[in-house]
Design a protein around this motif. Sequence first.
Motif, PDB file in Angstrom:
ATOM      1  N   VAL A 130       0.858  -1.184   0.000  1.00 48.69           N
ATOM      2  CA  VAL A 130       0.000   0.000   0.000  1.00 48.69           C
ATOM      3  C   VAL A 130       0.895   1.236   0.000  1.00 48.69           C
ATOM      4  N   VAL A 181      -3.783   4.876   4.934  1.00 45.82           N
ATOM      5  CA  VAL A 181      -2.876   3.751   5.182  1.00 45.82           C
ATOM      6  C   VAL A 181      -3.378   2.910   6.361  1.00 45.82           C
ATOM      7  N   THR A 222      -4.671  -0.881   5.925  1.00 47.60           N
ATOM      8  CA  THR A 222      -3.876  -1.893   6.634  1.00 47.60           C
ATOM      9  C   THR A 222      -4.754  -2.712   7.561  1.00 47.60           C
ATOM     10  N   VAL A 271       0.513  -6.944   4.944  1.00 53.71           N
ATOM     11  CA  VAL A 271       0.582  -5.612   4.359  1.00 53.71           C
ATOM     12  C   VAL A 271       1.929  -4.934   4.615  1.00 53.71           C
ATOM     13  N   THR A 272       2.489  -4.358   3.548  1.00 56.40           N
ATOM     14  CA  THR A 272       3.665  -3.492   3.630  1.00 56.40           C
ATOM     15  C   THR A 272       3.231  -2.113   3.160  1.00 56.40           C
ATOM     16  N   THR A 273       3.682  -1.050   3.848  1.00 61.15           N
ATOM     17  CA  THR A 273       3.226   0.287   3.490  1.00 61.15           C
ATOM     18  C   THR A 273       4.391   1.231   3.193  1.00 61.15           C
TER      19      THR A 273
END
Length: 237
Positions: free
Chosen positions: A6, A14, A18, A28-30
Amino acid sequence: MKKVLVVDDEPSIVTLLTFNLEKDGYKVTTAVDGAVGYELALSNQFDFIILDVMLPHMDGLEITKSLRREKIDTPILILTAKDDQVDKIIGLEIGADDYLTKPFSPREVLARMKAIFRRLKPAPTKSEDFNEAAKAPLALGEILVDEQNYEVSVRGEKIELTPKEFELLVYFMKRKDRVIDRDTLLDRIWNYDFAGQSRIVDVHVSHLRDKIEIDPKRPAYLVTVRGFGYRFQEPKK
């Protein structure tokens, strides 16, 4: 567990994405910076990418274009605060799989993601699953498509297609010799009512021709039927 990247510079977005993605079983990686998000996409294998259009240092459209140029075909959903048809069309033309205009519902994001996953690899029926290993690839002329392994060969050489190009090729090959109009393609491939927006189809057809035709300006497989649409056919000898 599917991995999702994301990239959005709004902390509330975010956090919202998430929470809902992790709740639905995704890892999830942001990133809040476009350049950082791009580097993450290049150096990691994600199953899905969600990109805001307006990002610092590198916008979502530029990221999408660069990833497709690097042959990274991970599905991409673009988020935009602009209710501008032109921005949406450009996003789809350069390789995005879908878009959502802010504000949006997290449930809609999840639904769009699942729809894209289904289109990329449809779930087999019991009978199909039983004969999975024996399922024959699609073949026409010198084009060979292995749907199960997402591979395409043209004249004995493997080629790289974006998810939309692959989906478009499979759709045409399964309906060879039939004239298909642009509105039908917009509905079946993009799942949207883009009345009058035939440019989306034309651009993707042009890109597909560049990859499968010997002479894209004089196509042998994917021909234009003037005033109607396109027909996929066996090349004339």
